[in-house]
Enzyme design. Structure first.
Site, mmCIF file in Angstrom:
data_model
loop_
_atom_site.group_PDB
_atom_site.id
_atom_site.type_symbol
_atom_site.label_atom_id
_atom_site.label_comp_id
_atom_site.label_asym_id
_atom_site.label_seq_id
_atom_site.Cartn_x
_atom_site.Cartn_y
_atom_site.Cartn_z
ATOM 1 N N HIS A 8 0.772 -0.947 0.033
ATOM 2 C CA HIS A 8 0.196 0.129 -0.035
ATOM 3 C C HIS A 8 0.879 1.154 -0.121
ATOM 4 C CE1 HIS A 8 0.469 0.786 4.560
ATOM 5 N NE2 HIS A 8 0.726 -0.351 4.268
ATOM 6 N N SER B 103 -5.682 3.421 7.325
ATOM 7 C CA SER B 103 -5.916 1.800 7.922
ATOM 8 C C SER B 103 -6.225 1.027 6.219
ATOM 9 C CB SER B 103 -7.115 1.836 8.652
ATOM 10 O OG SER B 103 -7.697 0.464 8.315
ATOM 11 N N LYS B 104 -5.548 0.005 6.380
ATOM 12 C CA LYS B 104 -5.688 -0.827 4.975
ATOM 13 C C LYS B 104 -7.100 -1.233 4.840
ATOM 14 C CE LYS B 104 -1.153 -2.970 5.642
ATOM 15 N NZ LYS B 104 -0.416 -3.982 5.720
ATOM 16 N N ARG B 105 -7.988 -1.064 5.863
ATOM 17 C CA ARG B 105 -9.364 -1.139 5.666
ATOM 18 C C ARG B 105 -10.335 -0.042 5.165
ATOM 19 N NH1 ARG B 105 -6.796 -4.427 8.625
ATOM 20 N NH2 ARG B 105 -6.446 -2.592 10.037
ATOM 21 N N ASP B 106 -9.441 1.239 5.401
ATOM 22 C CA ASP B 106 -10.142 2.425 4.856
ATOM 23 C C ASP B 106 -10.556 2.509 3.406
ATOM 24 O OD1 ASP B 106 -10.668 4.967 4.217
ATOM 25 O OD2 ASP B 106 -9.290 5.869 5.360
#
Length: 488
Positions: A20, A256-259
């Site tokens: 990322h 966040s990687k989940r953002d």
RNA sequence: GGCCCCAUGGUCAAGCGGUUAAGACACCGCCCUUUCACGGCGGGAACAGGGGUUCGAAUCCCCUUGGGGUCACCA
């Protein structure tokens, strides 16, 4: 005087997902710093987390890093004299180092269960004290340890934290100081499955690989004192640390990687048609500033000018709009020939077949300057290649003018009689329409554009017509004429 | 909550005791362009607050406030 010491930096990702922007930025800073100082940049895979390990992640990291233009001279996939470069292949090395610590009494087995530990932690947190390990197994008698290990009790190995404070000089933040009571007590260095914990593995690896500078995210500041204690226990000099600011999401928190509010994986940008040079340039500016007014820089310029003194201390929002702008900037300047393969594949994947390379090249030369993402070429290609045109509202309005029919009938006749399909040919054809109808300017060009392109806005007209081709041009004009007449 | 880090326009950021407080993205105008874009020109827009230090603070110190990171057998 010996040989000047060369700097050695590494990027040590955990293969638990995709590369990322934050990771890429960290890798980039390490790379730029190493290259700036004619040093070595190393890629090491920190795969001690067996649970979260993702099968092809390491290779994917490597591929995306290379795609970005971040290349390592030593490490994963390329080898070197300090290998292996993957933690799980270094278990024997860690074991030796753990043994040394245990034998000298700097580390000891701990039989506490996770439940016991988390109960203590919650209690401490509720009381407002720094959660820390109480040292339950610290003073266990040697024979008791032996008995429990013999019995098969699960245990971790903990490092005995010394009683003195540690401090270090951060390249970006200056002097940082930590008291022992704030590091959380004796910490685990080997999990009960026998695999070392990150803090221990990186330290041993960095030490053995003779890493001179560690540039990493600010979230690692609190890990540093533990690593410092470890270096000390091994009698080694720690590397120089530099903690770069975090990249923030729209919520102002660490990305966040989940953002999902933001596209944050390198391969996603790749699919969207971003150019690696643009991302490379943009990422370099995320937290670092060259100082002058120039922001668009080549890789070499970036290497020449990069230094840690100009890295800012505060977190930075990831500005997708600026990345987009920068990508457009690179796209407008790129040589179309270098994008042939990629463009063809991109169009093909979206169901658009480019006639041939010659057409594709002319096409890219025409539209590249108008897009900020390569994927945008799809719409232009579709418009140029489709059999019929959809007339947008403004185009319809233009065609409703009385002169439009005159212009188009004349144009149809001209290109029907003679058409060589070149931009110049179309230019001449339009000139001829002007001569014959005495209509010029907007009244001349707009009907043609509207009928042929279906819209009033677009790339250069003559070159567009050339890409549409004589056959389709004639067809489009005739169809437009039919529509215009039927509408009265 | 403990510890740690941070604080200049909407965003990224120059600035490192004396400046009309750069520049970029975004936004808004205008110009160029037979369209759009590119490009060019211009505009609005900032030193979180309070104390010090100093002849003089965006720059140095302290406090407050605000934001963030971290407190795992994850990295």
């Amino acid at each position: 005087m010996g040989i000047a010491m060369t700097v050695r930096l590494r990027y040590a990702p955990s293969p638990t997902g995709h590369l990322h922007i934050g990771g890429a930025r960290t890798a980039l800073f390490n790379y730029l710093y190493a290259m700036h100082h004619q040093g070595t940049f190393i890629l090491r895979i920190e795969d001690t987390d067996l649970e979260r390990h993702v099968a092809n992640a390491a290779d994917e990291f490597a591929e995306n890093l290379r795609w970005l233009g971040i290349e390592w001279q030593e490490g994963y996939q390329v080898g070197g004299s300090f290998g292996p470069y993957t933690c799980m292949e270094r278990l024997g090395i860690y074991r030796d180092h753990v043994d040394k610590l245990v034998q000298s009494g700097r580390a000891y087995p701990c039989f506490c269960t996770e439940d016991e530990l988390s109960a203590v932690r919650e209690k401490q947190q509720a009381e407002g004290v720094t959660p820390h390990y109480l040292g339950t197994c610290r003073a266990l008698a040697e024979d008791e340890r032996a008995i429990r290990i013999e019995r098969g009790d699960a245990y971790t190995i903990r490092f005995r934290v010394p009683e003195h404070a540690v401090s270090f000089d951060d390249l970006i933040r200056g002097a940082l100081h930590f008291e022992p009571e704030h590091v959380g007590g004796d910490f685990v260095i080997v999990k009960s499955n026998g695999v070392p914990v990150y803090n221990f593995a990186v330290t041993v690896d960095d030490m053995l690989m003779e890493i001179t500078h560690v540039i990493r995210g600010e979230e690692h500041i609190s890990n540093t004192p533990r690593q410092l204690y470890l270096y000390e226990a091994f009698g080694a000099n720690p590397p120089i640390f530099g903690h770069v600011p975090l990249i923030l999401g729209a919520n102002g928190k660490k990305l966040s990687k989940r953002d999902e509010s933001i596209v944050q994986f390198i391969d996603q940008y790749r699919e969207l048609g971003y150019l690696p040079d643009a991302i490379f340039n943009f990422l370099a500016l995320l937290g670092w500033s060259p100082g002058g007014e120039q922001e668009v820089m080549t890789k070499q310029e970036l290497i020449d000018r990069f230094d840690l003194e100009r890295v800012s201390k505060s977190g930075a929002f990831f500005d997708a709009a600026k990345l987009q702008w920068m990508n457009g900037h690179y796209l407008h300047a790129v040589d179309p020939a270098t994008l042939l393969e990629e463009a063809r594949a991109l169009l093909f994947a979206r169901g658009v077949a480019a006639p041939d390379d010659e057409w594709l090249h002319a096409f890219l030369s025409l539209v590249l300057e108008k897009v900020t993402q390569l994927t945008e070429i799809e719409g232009y290609a579709r418009n140029l290649l489709s059999e019929n045109v959809t007339l947008e509202r403004d185009a319809q309005e233009t065609l409703a003018s009385p002169q439009a029919i005159t212009v188009l009938e004349c144009f149809a006749g001209v290109i029907d009689a003679e058409c060589d399909g070149t931009p110049d040919g179309f230019k001449a054809a339009i000139r001829r329409v002007q001569d014959e109808t005495k209509i010029k300017g907007k009244d001349l060009f707009m009907p043609i554009r509207a009928a042929l392109m279906g819209t009033l806005h677009g790339p250069d007209l003559n070159r567009s017509l050339s890409l549409i081709g004589c056959v389709r041009c004639v067809k489009r004009v005739r169809e437009a004429l039919v529509k215009m007449k039927s509408l009265g």
